[in-house]
Design a protein around this motif. Structure first.
Motif, mmCIF file in Angstrom:
data_model
loop_
_atom_site.group_PDB
_atom_site.id
_atom_site.type_symbol
_atom_site.label_atom_id
_atom_site.label_comp_id
_atom_site.label_asym_id
_atom_site.label_seq_id
_atom_site.Cartn_x
_atom_site.Cartn_y
_atom_site.Cartn_z
ATOM 1 N N VAL A 65 32.606 40.495 49.991
ATOM 2 C CA VAL A 65 32.967 40.222 48.547
ATOM 3 C C VAL A 65 34.040 39.150 48.671
ATOM 4 O O VAL A 65 34.958 38.989 49.360
ATOM 5 N N TYR A 66 33.587 38.353 47.524
ATOM 6 C CA TYR A 66 34.610 36.931 47.287
ATOM 7 C C TYR A 66 34.958 36.914 46.187
ATOM 8 O O TYR A 66 34.388 37.597 45.151
ATOM 9 N N ARG A 67 36.151 35.698 45.536
ATOM 10 C CA ARG A 67 36.417 35.867 44.222
ATOM 11 C C ARG A 67 35.632 35.288 43.286
ATOM 12 O O ARG A 67 35.365 35.743 42.148
ATOM 13 N N HIS A 68 34.974 34.112 43.806
ATOM 14 C CA HIS A 68 34.097 33.333 42.864
ATOM 15 C C HIS A 68 33.463 32.518 43.799
ATOM 16 O O HIS A 68 33.548 32.184 45.073
ATOM 17 N N PRO A 69 32.513 31.495 43.009
ATOM 18 C CA PRO A 69 31.741 30.768 43.990
ATOM 19 C C PRO A 69 32.727 29.618 44.940
ATOM 20 O O PRO A 69 32.003 29.409 45.983
ATOM 21 N N CYS A 86 23.827 41.687 50.739
ATOM 22 C CA CYS A 86 24.327 41.503 49.478
ATOM 23 C C CYS A 86 25.738 40.953 49.429
ATOM 24 O O CYS A 86 26.540 41.639 50.203
ATOM 25 N N VAL A 87 25.874 39.753 48.658
ATOM 26 C CA VAL A 87 27.342 39.348 48.729
ATOM 27 C C VAL A 87 27.784 39.428 47.202
ATOM 28 O O VAL A 87 26.990 39.445 46.149
ATOM 29 N N GLY A 88 28.912 40.064 46.986
ATOM 30 C CA GLY A 88 29.476 40.388 45.550
ATOM 31 C C GLY A 88 30.529 39.432 45.377
ATOM 32 O O GLY A 88 31.401 38.898 46.273
ATOM 33 N N LEU A 89 30.534 38.943 44.097
ATOM 34 C CA LEU A 89 31.533 38.096 43.590
ATOM 35 C C LEU A 89 32.546 38.894 42.463
ATOM 36 O O LEU A 89 31.896 39.530 41.640
ATOM 37 N N LEU A 90 33.748 38.573 42.607
ATOM 38 C CA LEU A 90 34.579 39.270 41.615
ATOM 39 C C LEU A 90 34.756 38.659 40.135
ATOM 40 O O LEU A 90 35.295 39.248 39.094
ATOM 41 N N CYS A 91 34.352 37.477 40.067
ATOM 42 C CA CYS A 91 34.359 36.783 38.818
ATOM 43 C C CYS A 91 33.550 37.356 37.651
ATOM 44 O O CYS A 91 33.916 36.905 36.434
ATOM 45 N N GLY A 92 32.777 38.290 37.862
ATOM 46 C CA GLY A 92 32.215 38.877 36.704
ATOM 47 C C GLY A 92 33.167 40.039 36.234
ATOM 48 O O GLY A 92 32.702 40.658 35.197
#
Length: 225
Positions: free
Chosen positions: A201-205, A180-186
Motif C-alpha cells: 500500500v502506498y499513499r498516492h501515485p 494487487c497494490v493499494g493507494l490511500l488517495c481514494g
C-alpha cells in the motif's frame, strides 16, 4: 507473454472519489433516499447498479435505478472539463511504459466518463488499452474486468500488477490471481485494502513511483530478458 500494469482510474489516477460521493448523495436525495456520505464513499468503485444494491438493498425498487444513475451521471458530467488528476499519475504510467509494461486502465466508468478521465490524466501515449464497465457482464469485485484487461494486454496474471484504491479493486484483482497494490488517495484505510488483498500500500501515485524498484512491480521478471 507481456507484463501488464493494470490501473483503476477514479481515486487512483484522478482525484474524483469525493466528487462521485457528492453526486451520488444528491442523486439519492432527489430520489427520496437519505444515505450517509460515509456509506456512499465505501461503495465508490462499484458499477452503478451494484452500488445502488449495496446502498439501498437488493429488495429496493429497481425501477428507480435508471433515474438515480442518470441523475448522478448528469451531476458528475458538470465536472468533466476540470477533473483533477493525482500528482505524478501520468509520470507513473509513462515510467512503467518506458520499462516495458503494457498499461491498461480497468474502470467501472462508462465510456463518456472514461474519455473525460483520460483527458484529465493526460497520458494516452503510455496507455495500451482500456477495459471499461461497457466491456464485461459483471463489474468489480468480480474478476471479469481484470481478466478482460489481461486479455487486452496479452499478459498472464502472474506477470501483472493491479493498482487501485478500493476494496473492490483489491478483491477483483485477487480473484483474477493478480498481485494487487493499494493507494490511500481514494480515502480507504490501509487495513481495509490489505484485508481485501493488497500486497503493498502506498499513499498516492507519486509515492508508488518513488518506490517502484522495491514494489510488487519489481517482483515481476521481464519475460523478454
Amino acid at each position: 507473454m507481456n507484463r501488464a500494469a493494470l490501473f483503476d482510474v477514479d481515486g487512483t489516477l484522478a482525484d474524483t472519489n469525493h466528487l462521485h460521493v457528492t453526486c451520488w448523495w444528491e442523486a439519492l436525495r432527489q430520489g427520496g433516499h437519505d444515505v450517509a456520505m460515509h456509506d456512499i464513499h465505501r461503495a465508490i468503485g462499484l458499477p452503478g447498479e451494484d452500488l445502488l444494491a449495496h446502498l439501498l438493498g437488493e429488495d429496493r425498487d429497481t425501477d428507480q435505478d435508471d433515474a438515480l444513475t442518470s441523475a448522478h451521471d448528469t451531476l458528475y458530467g458538470t465536472y468533466f472539463d476540470r477533473l483533477p488528476p493525482l500528482d505524478a499519475a501520468a509520470d507513473l504510467l509513462r515510467e512503467l511504459d518506458r520499462r516495458g509494461w503494457r498499461v491498461v486502465l480497468v474502470t467501472s466508468a462508462r465510456q463518456t466518463e472514461l474519455d473525460a478521465l483520460r483527458r484529465a490524466v493526460d497520458a494516452d501515449d503510455a496507455i495500451t488499452a482500456t477495459a471499461s464497465a461497457d466491456d464485461v457482464e459483471e463489474g468489480k469485485p468480480a474478476p471479469d474486468p481484470v481478466d478482460h484487461a489481461l486479455d487486452l494486454a496479452d499478459a498472464s496474471a502472474r506477470d501483472s500488477v493491479f493498482v487501485g484504491d478500493t476494496v473492490w479493486d483489491m478483491r477483483a484483482g485477487s480473484r483474477a490471481g493478480v498481485a494487487c497494490v493499494g493507494l490511500l488517495c481514494g480515502g480507504i484505510p490501509r487495513g481495509d485494502l490489505e484485508g481485501a488483498g493488497a500486497r503493498a500500500v502506498y499513499r498516492h501515485p507519486a509515492d508508488l513511483l518513488a518506490h517502484l524498484d522495491d514494489s510488487p512491480f519489481a517482483e515481476v521478471t521481464d519475460p523478454g530478458r
